[in-house]
Design an enzyme around this catalytic site. Structure first.
Site, PDB file in Angstrom:
ATOM      1  N   GLY A  56      41.668  33.333  44.999  1.00 42.33           N
ATOM      2  CA  GLY A  56      40.655  34.145  44.330  1.00 42.33           C
ATOM      3  C   GLY A  56      40.463  33.860  42.858  1.00 42.33           C
ATOM      4  CG  ASP A 112      40.755  37.744  42.915  1.00 41.62           C
ATOM      5  OD1 ASP A 112      41.805  38.415  42.775  1.00 41.62           O
ATOM      6  OD2 ASP A 112      40.406  37.291  44.021  1.00 41.62           O
ATOM      7  CG  ASP A 115      43.003  47.395  45.310  1.00 37.03           C
ATOM      8  OD1 ASP A 115      42.995  48.564  44.909  1.00 37.03           O
ATOM      9  OD2 ASP A 115      42.665  47.079  46.469  1.00 37.03           O
ATOM     10  CE  LYS A 144      38.807  46.878  44.752  1.00 43.99           C
ATOM     11  NZ  LYS A 144      39.051  46.884  46.199  1.00 43.99           N
ATOM     12  CG  PHE A 165      36.268  44.895  50.182  1.00 44.18           C
ATOM     13  CD1 PHE A 165      37.618  44.625  49.997  1.00 44.18           C
ATOM     14  CD2 PHE A 165      35.454  43.895  50.684  1.00 44.18           C
ATOM     15  CE1 PHE A 165      38.144  43.369  50.297  1.00 44.18           C
ATOM     16  CE2 PHE A 165      35.964  42.643  50.986  1.00 44.18           C
ATOM     17  CZ  PHE A 165      37.319  42.382  50.797  1.00 44.18           C
ATOM     18  CB  VAL A 166      33.620  43.714  44.934  1.00 42.17           C
ATOM     19  CG1 VAL A 166      33.136  45.093  44.525  1.00 42.17           C
ATOM     20  CG2 VAL A 166      34.982  43.422  44.288  1.00 42.17           C
ATOM     21  CG  ASP A 172      38.817  36.318  50.612  1.00 43.66           C
ATOM     22  OD1 ASP A 172      39.498  36.809  49.698  1.00 43.66           O
ATOM     23  OD2 ASP A 172      39.199  36.277  51.802  1.00 43.66           O
ATOM     24  NE  ARG A 178      38.684  32.421  49.033  1.00 47.12           N
ATOM     25  CZ  ARG A 178      39.578  33.377  48.859  1.00 47.12           C
ATOM     26  NH1 ARG A 178      39.528  34.130  47.785  1.00 47.12           N
ATOM     27  NH2 ARG A 178      40.524  33.598  49.758  1.00 47.12           N
TER      28      ARG A 178
HETATM   29  P1  IMP Z   1      46.606  44.276  44.995  1.00 44.26           P
HETATM   30  O1  IMP Z   1      47.852  43.540  45.345  1.00 44.26           O
HETATM   31  O2  IMP Z   1      46.356  45.458  45.890  1.00 44.26           O
HETATM   32  O3  IMP Z   1      46.495  44.636  43.527  1.00 44.26           O
HETATM   33  O4  IMP Z   1      45.403  43.367  45.329  1.00 44.26           O
HETATM   34  C1  IMP Z   1      45.137  42.240  44.668  1.00 44.26           C
HETATM   35  C2  IMP Z   1      44.650  41.150  45.598  1.00 44.26           C
HETATM   36  O5  IMP Z   1      43.936  41.694  46.717  1.00 44.26           O
HETATM   37  C3  IMP Z   1      43.708  40.296  44.846  1.00 44.26           C
HETATM   38  O6  IMP Z   1      44.362  39.108  44.466  1.00 44.26           O
HETATM   39  C4  IMP Z   1      42.609  40.025  45.842  1.00 44.26           C
HETATM   40  O7  IMP Z   1      42.855  38.810  46.504  1.00 44.26           O
HETATM   41  C5  IMP Z   1      42.671  41.102  46.869  1.00 44.26           C
HETATM   42  N1  IMP Z   1      41.628  42.137  46.681  1.00 44.26           N
HETATM   43  C6  IMP Z   1      41.777  43.381  46.169  1.00 44.26           C
HETATM   44  N2  IMP Z   1      40.623  44.054  46.146  1.00 44.26           N
HETATM   45  C7  IMP Z   1      39.693  43.205  46.645  1.00 44.26           C
HETATM   46  C8  IMP Z   1      38.275  43.335  46.866  1.00 44.26           C
HETATM   47  O8  IMP Z   1      37.606  44.337  46.585  1.00 44.26           O
HETATM   48  N3  IMP Z   1      37.671  42.235  47.416  1.00 44.26           N
HETATM   49  C9  IMP Z   1      38.335  41.095  47.732  1.00 44.26           C
HETATM   50  N4  IMP Z   1      39.651  40.944  47.532  1.00 44.26           N
HETATM   51  C10 IMP Z   1      40.325  41.987  46.995  1.00 44.26           C
HETATM   52 MG    MG Z   2      43.361  37.119  46.264  1.00 45.06          MG
END
Ligand code: IMP
Ligand code: MG
Length: 195
Positions: A56, A112, A115, A144, A165-166, A172, A178
């Protein structure tokens, strides 16, 4: 041989699958230029290595490093935290055993989107524990506005978004989208709720 359309549907365009655009190409470019300028100021004179989180972070990496006017090195780390759906799985899998060689260097990790915080949290923890960087910071294009499972914020942030979700600009859904130059929300009909 024909170079016509291979598959039909969705009015022919990938952008046509978006219900809403959050940030277009110009907005992304402008924001990244600002981030690059700040990073250039902050890191003057250091030994900077940018570590992109694959896959990403690749578009962000390519655009951001051209806005950083400093000598730097590039490396990457490959992880997965989503396994096909639109919600984080709760586990972070490292796809490679080799970690970037950044001992004694100033390291800036790029992803990218932030979350739950699990992905960036796990990466920073491993780099700090196993790679002995001189300094370690992070930059994300999107964050987010949610309660994080791992309490972490990036040192450099592009845009804050709501809890949706984006896709696009590196982000992706099931491996696709992407390559969209903008960031947006998919139409419901393009999201498969079955799992
Ligand atoms: P986290 O571990 O929950 O913080 O998520 C981070 C990873 O989840 C990022 O590196 C993204 O690859 C993926 N991700 C989180 N939110 C989104 C979204 O809205 N769209 C696409 N990928 C996401
Ligand atoms: Mg990712």
């Amino acid at each position: 041989m024909s170079f016509g359309r291979v598959t039909g549907g969705d009015n022919g365009t990938l952008d046509g699958r978006l219900e809403r655009i959050l940030f277009d190409q110009a907005a992304i470019r402008e924001r990244i230029a600002g981030m690059g300028a700040r990073i250039t100021e902050d890191y003057g004179g250091g030994d900077l290595t940018i570590v992109a989180v694959l896959q990403g972070g690749v578009l962000f990496l390519a655009d951001l490093i051209r806005e950083i006017r400093l000598p730097l090195r590039m490396d990457s780390i490959s992880v997965a935290s989503y396994h096909g759906g639109t919600a984080s799985s709760g586990t972070v899998t490292f796809h490679q055993s080799r970690l970037p060689d950044v001992e004694g260097r100033d390291v800036l990790v790029l992803d990218d989107i932030l979350d739950s915080g699990r992905t960036l949290g796990a990466i920073l923890e491993r780099l700090r524990a196993e790679c002995r960087p001189r300094s370690l910071r992070s930059a994300v294009l999107l964050s987010k506005r949610v309660e994080r499972a791992v309490p972490i914020e990036a040192d450099y942030l592009g845009f804050e978004i709501g809890d949706e979700f984006v896709v696009g600009y590196g982000l992706d859904y099931r491996g696709e989208y992407r390559n969209l130059p903008m960031i947006g929300v998919l139409k419901r009909e393009w999201i498969d709720d079955r799992g």
